[in-house]
Design a protein around this motif. Structure first.
Motif, mmCIF file in Angstrom:
data_model
loop_
_atom_site.group_PDB
_atom_site.id
_atom_site.type_symbol
_atom_site.label_atom_id
_atom_site.label_comp_id
_atom_site.label_asym_id
_atom_site.label_seq_id
_atom_site.Cartn_x
_atom_site.Cartn_y
_atom_site.Cartn_z
ATOM 1 N N MET A 117 7.301 -16.677 56.727
ATOM 2 C CA MET A 117 6.513 -16.912 55.509
ATOM 3 C C MET A 117 5.624 -15.706 55.237
ATOM 4 S SD MET A 117 3.648 -19.861 54.758
ATOM 5 C CE MET A 117 4.879 -21.171 54.641
ATOM 6 N N VAL A 118 5.572 -15.307 53.977
ATOM 7 C CA VAL A 118 4.677 -14.216 53.585
ATOM 8 C C VAL A 118 3.225 -14.635 53.796
ATOM 9 C CG1 VAL A 118 4.537 -14.940 51.160
ATOM 10 C CG2 VAL A 118 4.141 -12.551 51.764
ATOM 11 N N THR A 119 2.393 -13.692 54.234
ATOM 12 C CA THR A 119 0.953 -13.937 54.300
ATOM 13 C C THR A 119 0.253 -13.007 53.319
ATOM 14 O OG1 THR A 119 0.584 -12.351 56.106
ATOM 15 C CG2 THR A 119 1.074 -14.630 56.713
ATOM 16 N N ILE A 120 -0.675 -13.576 52.564
ATOM 17 C CA ILE A 120 -1.458 -12.806 51.600
ATOM 18 C C ILE A 120 -2.923 -13.054 51.890
ATOM 19 C CG2 ILE A 120 -1.976 -12.389 49.173
ATOM 20 C CD1 ILE A 120 0.773 -13.491 48.447
ATOM 21 N N ASP A 121 -3.607 -12.026 52.354
ATOM 22 C CA ASP A 121 -5.043 -12.100 52.565
ATOM 23 C C ASP A 121 -5.739 -11.525 51.340
ATOM 24 O OD1 ASP A 121 -4.995 -13.228 55.122
ATOM 25 O OD2 ASP A 121 -4.783 -11.279 56.087
ATOM 26 N N LEU A 122 -6.574 -12.335 50.705
ATOM 27 C CA LEU A 122 -7.319 -11.898 49.530
ATOM 28 C C LEU A 122 -8.611 -11.254 50.022
ATOM 29 C CD1 LEU A 122 -6.742 -15.127 47.422
ATOM 30 C CD2 LEU A 122 -5.412 -13.006 47.376
ATOM 31 N N LEU A 123 -8.586 -9.921 50.128
ATOM 32 C CA LEU A 123 -9.714 -9.190 50.706
ATOM 33 C C LEU A 123 -10.889 -9.124 49.747
ATOM 34 C CD1 LEU A 123 -7.737 -6.237 52.330
ATOM 35 C CD2 LEU A 123 -8.544 -8.330 53.443
ATOM 36 N N LEU A 124 -10.607 -8.864 48.491
ATOM 37 C CA LEU A 124 -11.630 -8.835 47.450
ATOM 38 C C LEU A 124 -11.137 -9.641 46.267
ATOM 39 C CD1 LEU A 124 -12.773 -5.077 47.330
ATOM 40 C CD2 LEU A 124 -13.874 -6.981 48.529
ATOM 41 N N GLY A 125 -11.969 -10.549 45.799
ATOM 42 C CA GLY A 125 -11.618 -11.316 44.609
ATOM 43 C C GLY A 125 -11.972 -10.560 43.353
ATOM 44 N N GLY A 126 -11.168 -10.712 42.327
ATOM 45 C CA GLY A 126 -11.448 -10.058 41.056
ATOM 46 C C GLY A 126 -12.512 -10.797 40.270
ATOM 47 N N GLU A 134 9.292 -13.005 46.782
ATOM 48 C CA GLU A 134 9.982 -14.299 46.759
ATOM 49 C C GLU A 134 10.024 -14.845 48.175
ATOM 50 O OE1 GLU A 134 11.397 -15.727 44.084
ATOM 51 O OE2 GLU A 134 11.720 -14.143 42.600
ATOM 52 N N ASP A 135 9.365 -15.977 48.402
ATOM 53 C CA ASP A 135 9.385 -16.595 49.731
ATOM 54 C C ASP A 135 9.022 -18.070 49.582
ATOM 55 O OD1 ASP A 135 9.389 -17.190 52.389
ATOM 56 O OD2 ASP A 135 7.720 -15.895 52.944
ATOM 57 N N GLY A 136 10.012 -18.865 49.244
ATOM 58 C CA GLY A 136 9.766 -20.282 48.980
ATOM 59 C C GLY A 136 9.250 -20.510 47.578
ATOM 60 N N MET A 137 8.300 -19.707 47.154
ATOM 61 C CA MET A 137 7.824 -19.675 45.782
ATOM 62 C C MET A 137 7.721 -18.209 45.375
ATOM 63 S SD MET A 137 3.902 -20.975 46.507
ATOM 64 C CE MET A 137 3.501 -21.119 44.783
ATOM 65 N N THR A 138 7.488 -17.968 44.109
ATOM 66 C CA THR A 138 7.448 -16.599 43.602
ATOM 67 C C THR A 138 6.002 -16.189 43.377
ATOM 68 O OG1 THR A 138 9.573 -16.950 42.504
ATOM 69 C CG2 THR A 138 8.316 -15.011 41.857
ATOM 70 N N TYR A 139 5.552 -15.231 44.182
ATOM 71 C CA TYR A 139 4.189 -14.733 44.128
ATOM 72 C C TYR A 139 4.153 -13.435 43.315
ATOM 73 C CZ TYR A 139 3.764 -17.646 48.362
ATOM 74 O OH TYR A 139 3.798 -18.674 49.271
#
Length: 255
Positions: free
Chosen positions: A1-10, A145-150
């Motif tokens: 599974m892809v991991t996405i860490d949101l380091l800074l929010g917009g 693409e990994d289960g859903m499209t990010y």
């Protein structure tokens, strides 16, 4: 599974004294940075990387959606990374085609670095670059693409409001920007926008956000005067982040 860490929010915001320029920065699978944020947020970015357990020197790749200051200023923080820049966008800057938001020092930021010029298609394993013009002519978004499209869209999708109204803030072309938003709405399930909280794309092509914008401004108006202004959205449709996506950034303290 892809991991996405949101380091800074917009942060979505304009003032009568200029644009806030607080863009999102994301870390994919612990080693790839998408956009780098502005110098004003550098201490926060360093703290977020530490929270995520990542040494900037160990980041392998930096992917840039475009060359505006609030997306490229901290490229030098990732000293060992390969920097990936969309070929027409880099050519624009090299030929002096500057708009007001592109730093004139961008060549210096990239000088001596391992720079890979890319076109549409797979940039890194499992990460696709898609041309998403509107905000600027040579803007790209990154899709996984990994289960859903990010979609990590940079300023092709600046914020929830622009996505839902299809009324993008563009330097290049509003009409093409709207076409880009329509195309992304058709393809994506989840969006990390350039200047807002992440959100799911609804069946109707709208947005279901994952959180609220929360901003505090400190004004020091005189020797004995200090004012704090807090701004927070009030959304009733907030959803949980998908598995594999987490917020790791922290706020800057006024202490």
């Amino acid at each position: 599974m892809v991991t996405i860490d949101l380091l800074l929010g917009g942060i979505p915001g304009r003032t009568d004294e200029g644009y806030l320029g607080q863009s999102s920065v994301a870390l994919l699978d612990g080693e790839t940075i998408v956009d780098t944020g502005s110098l004003a947020r550098r201490p926060m970015l360093v703290d977020a990387l530490e929270t995520a357990g990542v040494d900037p020197a160990d980041v392998s790749d930096v992917l840039l959606t475009h060359l505006h200051f609030d997306h490229v200023d901290n490229v030098d923080l990732f000293s060992n990374a390969t920097v990936h820049v969309y070929d027409p966008e880099l050519e624009r800057a090299e030929n002096g085609g500057f708009d007001w938001a592109t730093p004139r020092s961008v060549a210096g930021l990239l000088d001596g670095r391992d720079v890979v010029r890319f076109t549409e298609g797979e940039v890194l394993d499992g990460i696709e670059a898609v041309h998403t013009p509107g905000h600027v002519e040579h803007h790209v978004s990154f899709i996984v693409e990994d289960g859903m499209t990010y979609g990590l869209t940079g300023d092709a999708v600046k914020n929830v409001r622009e996505f839902e109204t299809r009324n993008p803030f563009t330097i290049y072309d509003d009409g093409i920007g709207r076409e880009t938003l329509d195309a992304l709405a058709e393809r994506l399930d989840f969006v990390v926008p350039g200047h807002d909280v992440p959100f799911y794309v609804t069946e109707s092509g709208g947005a279901a956000p994952c959180g609220d914008v929360d901003l505090t401004v400190r004004l020091q108006l005189g020797a004995d005067s200090e004012t704090h202004v807090g701004i927070r959205s009030d959304r009733s449709d907030v959803r949980a982040l998908p598995d594999g996506v987490r917020e790791v950034g922290s706020k800057q303290s006024f202490e």
